[in-house]
Structures are given as structure tokens and as C-alpha cells.
Design an enzyme around this catalytic site. Structure first.
Site, PDB file in Angstrom:
ATOM      1  N   ASP A  80       0.794  -1.290   0.130  1.00 10.70           N
ATOM      2  CA  ASP A  80       0.235   0.177  -0.043  1.00 10.70           C
ATOM      3  C   ASP A  80       1.147   0.933   0.505  1.00 10.70           C
ATOM      4  O   ASP A  80       1.936   1.437   0.528  1.00 10.70           O
ATOM      5  CB  ASP A  80      -0.924  -0.276   1.085  1.00 10.70           C
ATOM      6  CG  ASP A  80      -0.482   0.252   2.419  1.00 10.70           C
ATOM      7  OD1 ASP A  80       1.274  -0.545   2.510  1.00 10.70           O
ATOM      8  OD2 ASP A  80      -0.299   1.152   3.056  1.00 10.70           O
ATOM      9  N   ASP A 140       8.144   3.750  -1.500  1.00 10.76           N
ATOM     10  CA  ASP A 140       7.489   3.689  -0.485  1.00 10.76           C
ATOM     11  C   ASP A 140       5.860   2.596  -0.523  1.00 10.76           C
ATOM     12  O   ASP A 140       4.598   3.686  -0.303  1.00 10.76           O
ATOM     13  CB  ASP A 140       7.022   4.744   0.902  1.00 10.76           C
ATOM     14  CG  ASP A 140       7.011   4.033   2.673  1.00 10.76           C
ATOM     15  OD1 ASP A 140       6.846   2.849   2.397  1.00 10.76           O
ATOM     16  OD2 ASP A 140       6.355   5.104   3.033  1.00 10.76           O
ATOM     17  N   GLU A 174      -0.060  -1.759   5.766  1.00 10.35           N
ATOM     18  CA  GLU A 174       1.288  -1.442   6.250  1.00 10.35           C
ATOM     19  C   GLU A 174       1.089   0.956   6.966  1.00 10.35           C
ATOM     20  O   GLU A 174       1.620   0.790   8.142  1.00 10.35           O
ATOM     21  CB  GLU A 174       2.685  -1.357   6.782  1.00 10.35           C
ATOM     22  CG  GLU A 174       4.001  -0.576   7.075  1.00 10.35           C
ATOM     23  CD  GLU A 174       4.223   0.373   6.890  1.00 10.35           C
ATOM     24  OE1 GLU A 174       5.147   0.852   7.512  1.00 10.35           O
ATOM     25  OE2 GLU A 174       4.198   0.783   6.180  1.00 10.35           O
TER      26      GLU A 174
END
Length: 408
Positions: A80, A140, A174
Site C-alpha cells: 500500500d 514506499d 502498513e
């Protein structure tokens, strides 16, 4: 597939997580990438790969002949992206950084300058993957996903490289602190793992913030402003009053290293109802607990003035500092440092000013330090990823898992 092509492929999926959905995954969009990653693993030749009902993707590579007694290792990354910035319709481009401002969006005059982001100066003459100034990039943690899967592909194609049993996992949610909620530790056969979810190439992390999310609700009393004296209770003004009482210097933009903070990341409301959402972060557990109590102390005079029913404080815990666990497993840090060094990268142990799935997994019995991905400026339009760092991290992971301790 080449690592750069794979990264571009993965960031084409919108996987923005949603902290208020109450489901796992928090957004159905995450399942599209999960299924895509599963298909990639299967096409690479990972026969023992699967996705569960929650969107977690797992895979296993058996040990090479003669390495069956090596302790099984895990590598973990999350699929995610943060809800702090748009994550759909990402339009990445590769630019050669020559020491001058990078114009991301000429229409809005969105510019990434070394004056504001001095880390750019570390990459003079290198190719950088940047955004178009309207979305985040997604390194990320799709850089971590890319690096792990590229490693797995290399190991499958090069059976001569000796390694122990290797487990990989790719998690949803996360970014909203829920990436470990449904992690299948019983089936995941690794005895220890590393999350590949850090920043600048070479960073090695086993200390992270203690963290929680806070929602503060203000319940006002709406009255026509012409007849409001001694009757109206303005929720929006209560929210402003609360913020004005907070320490102005204890915010992310004023802190670094081990310094904790309060981070207000959402405000909305009107005279009847208002809401503040914030994050509390601190490396020190005692300081962390004091920060939570401090919010209650700030509310007390307002409760006395407006009534306790007018202000609600709701705290949701996210994770604690994994140093409490990893300090008992410092051999994992030595192992990671050696892998960086064999790849020609100087390791730098730094505290995470954030968190990873590894923080919660460590407390659940899977010691799990964090490794760099190579990315910078996460969660915003100024995010970038040096191309060389993407490739170098694949080499670092290779040196981490191989058991002959030599360079490929």
C-alpha cells in the site's frame, strides 16, 4: 524483468490505504496489485506462493542443496501507499540530476530544489525517478517489493547461488498501522526477517517510534449567530483553541533523530462538529506515555469550561519501539551490515522516524529489523528514487541471503 521496469509496473497500481474503512485490506484496490504480485511470483517459478483472503501475498524458495540446515530467513515489504498524498495515475519520469532545480509541475511551479532537499547533492550526475508534482511516487514501499521480487527471480534463475530457505511476504495497510494485523506467522516459516522499507541506501534500522493515532472530536451547539450570545458553542473554535495550547516546537518540522512529536495531519469541521486527527511519536516509551497524558491535561480546562461531553479523545495504538526485541538479536544487525559492505555500501545505523511492519512483527515473535530501499521524501510529491540505489539494493539482498559470503 528488469528492476526499473518492474518498479514502474508496480507503481501503476493505485494502492492508497484507507484508515477509516474498517476492512482488510482497507481498500479493494490493494487486491489488484496483490494478485499481480502473486502472478509474478508464480511466473518466476515460485511454486509455493499464495494470497490469502486479506490480501497478503506469501512465497517460499526452498534451500539449495546442502543448505537445508540454514535458519530460514524472511524478507517483507508492503504494497500500500500512504493516504497523505494522491497515489493514483502516477506519472514517473527519469531525470539526470545535474545540481539544479528539478521542475516537477511547471503549471503549479512545483520545484524540487537542493536548497530545500540537500540530499539531492549526493546524486550529482545520477538518474533519479521523480514524480510529475501531483502524486507521490510509491517507492514506499513498492521499491522494496520490486527489490525482493527481483532478488527472488535472480535466485530462481541462478540455482548455483547457495542460500537457505527463503520466505517472502507482501502486506497491505502498513501505512495505516495495520500491516501485521492478519500476518500468518504460523504458516510463514522464517525464524527471523527483514523489512525492506527504509530510506536512503545503506540505512539499517532497529529502533523506531512508539506510535499511536489520535482522534479528537468537538461537539458544539449550533445557534443562529444573530441570537448566539451565551448559547452557541462553536466546535471549530474549540478545535482551534485546543491546537493553540499545544507545544509549537514539538512537530515534525522542528524535530529530528530521537526527538518525538505531535503531528496534526487532518482538521475539519464547522460550528456544530469538528475533528482533529494527529499522530503521536516518541522513541522513548516513558516519554510516549507522557505525551498521551499531556493531551488529556490540555483538555481538562476546556472540559471545565465547555463540559466533558463536548470533547472526546480517542487513541488508537499502532506499534512500539522494536529495539526492545532486536537488542536480543544483534547478530541480525551484524549480518545486514556485512551484506551492505560486501555490496560496496557503507551501512549507517539510524533510528526510524516512523514505523514498519517489522516493529509489530518483532513483538509477535519474528525479529525483524529494517533495511533501506533507496528512496527519499516519502509520502509526498517530492518523493524520488535514485535508479542506482534500486539496483544496488537488489545486490545487497543477494549478499544477505547467499551463504557462501562472496559477491555475485
Amino acid at each position: 524483468m528488469d528492476a526499473l521496469d518492474r518498479f514502474f509496473d508496480y507503481i501503476s497500481f493505485d494502492t492508497t490505504s484507507d484508515e477509516f474503512s474498517g476492512t482488510t485490506p482497507s481498500s479493494p484496490k490493494e487486491l489488484f496489485l496483490a494478485d499481480h504480485i502473486l502472478a509474478d511470483l508464480q511466473s518466476i517459478g515460485v511454486e509455493d506462493a499464495w494470497r490469502d483472503e486479506y490480501g497478503y501475498v506469501y512465497g517460499r524458495l526452498p534451500a539449495t542443496p546442502g543448505q537445508e540446515r540454514v535458519t530460514p530467513m524472511g524478507l517483507i515489504a508492503h504494497m500500500d501507499t500512504s493516504p497523505d498524498a494522491p497515489g493514483a495515475h502516477i506519472k514517473p519520469r527519469v531525470v539526470r540530476y545535474m545540481g539544479v532545480d528539478i521542475i516537477l509541475d511547471p503549471e503549479k511551479n512545483t520545484v524540487m530544489s537542493p536548497k530545500d532537499f540537500p540530499s539531492l547533492n549526493d546524486y550529482l550526475g545520477q538518474d533519479l525517478i521523480v514524480t510529475d508534482g501531483t502524486t507521490l511516487l510509491g517507492s514506499d514501499d513498492k521499491a522494496g517489493v520490486t527489490e525482493i521480487i527481483t532478488l527472488v527471480e535472480y535466485l530462481v534463475q541462478h540455482p548455483e547461488v547457495p542460500h537457505g530457505e527463503l520466505w517472502v511476504a507482501f502486506t497491505p495497510d502498513e501505512e495505516i498501522g495495520e500491516g501485521a494485523d492478519h500476518f500468518d506467522l504460523r504458516r510463514f516459516g522464517a525464524k527471523y526477517a527483514y523489512t525492506v522499507d527504509g530510506g536512503k541506501l545503506g540505512e539499517l534500522e532497529y529502533e523506531n517510534f512508539n506510535a499511536c493515532g489520535v482522534q479528537i472530536l468537538f461537539h458544539g451547539r449550533g445557534i443562529h449567530p444573530g441570537d448566539a450570545k451565551n448559547k452557541m458553542i462553536n466546535a471549530a473554535l474549540m478545535a482551534c483553541e485546543f491546537i493553540s495550547r499545544m507545544p509549537a516546537e514539538e512537530t515534525p518540522s522542528h524535530t529530528e533523530g530521537y526527538e518525538g512529536f505531535y503531528h496534526i495531519n487532518h482538521i475539519e469541521g464547522d460550528e456544530t462538529e469538528a475533528e482533529i486527527r494527529m499522530l503521536i511519536r516518541d522513541h522513548d516509551r516513558q516519554n510516549f506515555e507522557q505525551r498521551k497524558k499531556y493531551l488529556v491535561a490540555l483538555a481538562k480546562p476546556m472540559w471545565m469550561r465547555y463540559g466533558e461531553e463536548r470533547i472526546e479523545i480517542k487513541i488508537k495504538h499502532s506499534y512500539y519501539n522494536m529495539k526492545e526485541i532486536i537488542k536480543l538479536h544483534m547478530d541480525l544487525i551484524d549480518k545486514a551490515k556485512a551484506a551492505f559492505e560486501r555490496s560496496g555500501v557503507e551501512p549507517k545505523i539510524v533510528p526510524i522516524r516512523g514505523g514498519t511492519d517489522g516493529a509489530r512483527l518483532s513483538f509477535l515473535g519474528l525479529p525483524c529489523p529494517n533495511l533501506s530501499t533507496g528512496g527519499h521524501n516519502f509520502h509526498g510529491v517530492y518523493e524520488y528514487l535514485p535508479v542506482d540505489s534500486l539496483y544496488k539494493m537488489v545486490d545487497v539482498l543477494l549478499n544477505l541471503v547467499r551463504t557462501d559470503q562472496s559477491k555475485s
